[in-house]
Design a protein around this motif. Structure first.
Motif, PDB file in Angstrom:
ATOM      1  N   ASN A  62       0.870  -1.094  -0.011  1.00 26.52           N
ATOM      2  CA  ASN A  62       0.110  -0.052  -0.055  1.00 26.52           C
ATOM      3  C   ASN A  62       0.766   1.162  -0.170  1.00 26.52           C
ATOM      4  O   ASN A  62       1.157   1.690   1.110  1.00 26.52           O
ATOM      5  N   GLN A 118     -15.933  -5.887   9.794  1.00 29.32           N
ATOM      6  CA  GLN A 118     -14.753  -6.316   8.686  1.00 29.32           C
ATOM      7  C   GLN A 118     -15.086  -7.539   7.936  1.00 29.32           C
ATOM      8  O   GLN A 118     -15.390  -8.625   8.759  1.00 29.32           O
ATOM      9  N   SER A 323      -9.076   8.513  13.518  1.00 31.10           N
ATOM     10  CA  SER A 323     -10.167   8.925  12.659  1.00 31.10           C
ATOM     11  C   SER A 323      -9.885   9.315  11.394  1.00 31.10           C
ATOM     12  O   SER A 323      -8.486   9.575  11.127  1.00 31.10           O
ATOM     13  N   ALA A 325      -8.761   9.644   7.493  1.00 36.62           N
ATOM     14  CA  ALA A 325      -8.035   8.994   6.683  1.00 36.62           C
ATOM     15  C   ALA A 325      -7.032   8.167   7.612  1.00 36.62           C
ATOM     16  O   ALA A 325      -6.944   6.902   6.928  1.00 36.62           O
ATOM     17  N   LYS A 326      -6.839   8.303   8.621  1.00 41.71           N
ATOM     18  CA  LYS A 326      -5.880   7.311   9.491  1.00 41.71           C
ATOM     19  C   LYS A 326      -6.893   6.238   9.699  1.00 41.71           C
ATOM     20  O   LYS A 326      -6.217   5.108  10.036  1.00 41.71           O
ATOM     21  N   LEU A 327      -7.938   6.404  10.076  1.00 43.81           N
ATOM     22  CA  LEU A 327      -9.053   5.243  10.311  1.00 43.81           C
ATOM     23  C   LEU A 327      -9.071   4.517   9.177  1.00 43.81           C
ATOM     24  O   LEU A 327      -8.898   3.078   9.371  1.00 43.81           O
ATOM     25  N   ASP A 328      -9.293   4.876   7.964  1.00 44.39           N
ATOM     26  CA  ASP A 328      -9.449   4.008   6.918  1.00 44.39           C
ATOM     27  C   ASP A 328      -8.102   3.192   6.765  1.00 44.39           C
ATOM     28  O   ASP A 328      -8.375   1.996   6.221  1.00 44.39           O
ATOM     29  N   ALA A 329      -7.016   4.020   6.985  1.00 44.91           N
ATOM     30  CA  ALA A 329      -5.684   3.219   6.700  1.00 44.91           C
ATOM     31  C   ALA A 329      -5.652   1.979   7.709  1.00 44.91           C
ATOM     32  O   ALA A 329      -5.066   1.028   7.484  1.00 44.91           O
ATOM     33  N   LYS A 331      -7.736   0.559   9.676  1.00 44.34           N
ATOM     34  CA  LYS A 331      -8.696  -0.690   9.002  1.00 44.34           C
ATOM     35  C   LYS A 331      -7.879  -1.666   7.877  1.00 44.34           C
ATOM     36  O   LYS A 331      -8.128  -2.785   7.891  1.00 44.34           O
ATOM     37  N   LYS A 332      -7.354  -0.895   6.996  1.00 38.82           N
ATOM     38  CA  LYS A 332      -6.690  -1.940   6.030  1.00 38.82           C
ATOM     39  C   LYS A 332      -5.471  -2.324   6.676  1.00 38.82           C
ATOM     40  O   LYS A 332      -5.429  -3.707   6.177  1.00 38.82           O
TER      41      LYS A 332
END
Length: 436
Positions: A62, A118, A323, A325-329, A331-332
């Motif tokens: 990523n 998830q 929270s 963009a960091k939260l999305d990252a 979770k990835k």
């Protein structure tokens, strides 16, 4: 005594190093158009290497996300740091911490992001899922593999004496009789390091739960006790039985873990009830003998329900303070950890000493046979279950000393069980548990 997971620091210290932080504590800002995640792990050699391997491999897959590894102390100091940073909203973007009862102490519903929605949630082993679930919500993914309380045995000694792996206590004792007659110490104990004395009690919990499925729940409510439970008291009784039958190594009172590993590897002792993490020490100190060592679950009364008591690995969590963009990252990143690719990354970073808690993950072909033996139990439905400390917060500080007394012939089994029932009261009351 601290919780049974804590004395593992004694064992892991053989391999431990002090790891330096790879970034300042606290959340990192995004780098350019990408996102940088801070990832906090404990400073053991295993955690530092696995954390670094995951960060490197995930970031390579990523390119828009960089993961920077930070480290924290182990033990009580590390626990306090985690609790403080969660309470102040200053936690790293993702972090590694205990599963099981200790997770409940950091108020997951308040402080963590649930991940039960998830896609990977269904791929997690049921034992692990239980250890990171609170109020019906799943909060973490596994960091490392399972550990077990089991019996390591010398396969060469077994073969020489025509023995099979026992599945019942009667078969176990019959094997011991043959081993003693052959001049081999049947059961190794290392009471100089008192924490090693507990396996016939704690490692037997799968058998207890099979006989009394509600024991953990009732135990937490003070409605079940070791002294009065026909299944639970047997751990103490078996400690006494192997001593009284003369099945222990001659130096059991003065021997330490290193001595137990040596006796097992050289075949002067045949079987060692111990945590499976000892396999790492065995492989490091006796690499030419590790192929001769296997593992089996502590036998119970019923072969049909015999199985392995396991300790779930720690987990990786997302704090509520992460929270955007960091939260999305984040979770990835957790999805990567909970995937076969993530398991491979961890195995490449540090040799696994137990099966992974993600379905579809496979162990490297060159892991010790004892680790492969553990995998067989994990793969067999109903053949493994969690240790009591993952199902109940109740554990007294003096269990290891009581086990030494019972296992040395100083105190009778039933008296030891009663003493331990008294020992747990203070801790249960400190925790404010109902019924105590």
């Amino acid at each position: 005594m601290k919780r049974f997971l804590t004395p593992l620091a004694v064992l892991s210290a053989v391999f431990a190093l002090t790891a330096c932080s790879a970034g300042s504590l606290g959340s990192s800002e995004g780098d350019g158009d990408g996102v940088t995640l801070s990832f906090l792990v404990d400073n053991s050699e295993t955690a530092a290497k696995v954390g670094a391997g995951l960060a490197k491999d995930f970031s390579a897959k990523n390119p828009g996300i960089t993961v920077k590894v930070e480290t924290r102390p182990q033990g009580t100091e590390g626990d306090n740091l985690i609790k403080t940073r969660l309470s102040t909203g200053d936690m790293s973007d993702v972090f590694e911490y205990n599963s099981g009862s200790l997770l409940q102490a950091i108020a997951p519903a308040k402080n963590l992001v649930a991940v039960d929605d998830q896609s990977y949630a269904a791929q997690l082993d049921d034992n692990f899922t239980t250890s990171v679930t609170s109020d019906g919500k799943l909060y973490g993914v596994p960091f490392g593999g399972f550990m077990s309380g089991a019996i390591l045995y010398n396969k060469a000694v077994f073969a020489k004496n025509g023995l099979q792996v026992p599945r019942t206590w009667a078969e176990f004792m019959a094997n011991n009789t043959k081993l003693k007659a052959a001049g081999v110490a049947p059961v190794i104990q290392t009471y100089q390091e008192t924490w090693t004395s507990q396996l016939f009690v704690l490692g037997d919990f799968h058998n207890v739960a099979a006989a009394e499925p509600d024991f953990a729940t009732n135990y937490t409510k003070n409605q079940a006790k070791y002294a009065t439970s026909p299944a639970a008291v047997k751990g103490f009784q078996r400690l006494q039985q192997v001593h009284d039958a003369g099945f222990l190594n001659k130096d059991f009172a003065s021997a330490k873990l290193d001595d137990g590993v040596r006796e097992l590897a050289t075949g002067t002792g045949a079987q060692y009830p111990i945590l499976s993490s000892t396999i790492a020490q065995l492989a490091a100190t006796y690499p030419d003998k590790v192929k001769d060592i296997g593992l089996y679950a502590i036998p119970g009364d019923d072969a049909a329900t015999n199985g392995l008591t396991v300790w779930a690995p720690p987990a990786v969590y997302i704090p509520a303070s992460t929270s955007g963009a960091k939260l999305d990252a984040a979770k990835k990143f957790l999805a990567f950890i909970a995937s076969p690719e993530g398991c491979t990354s961890q195995a490449n970073a540090y040799p696994p000493t137990g099966p992974f808690a993600v379905k579809g993950c496979t162990l490297p072909a060159d892991v010790p046979q004892a680790v492969k033996d553990m995998q067989t139990y994990i793969d067999t439905p109903g053949a493994s279950s969690l240790a009591l400390e993952f199902l109940s917060p109740v554990k007294g500080p003096s269990l290891e000393q009581i086990c030494v007394e019972v296992g040395s012939g100083i105190r009778k089994a039933d008296a030891g069980a009663k003493l331990y029932d008294e020992d747990v009261k203070k801790q249960a009351q400190q925790l404010g548990l109902a019924g105590w």
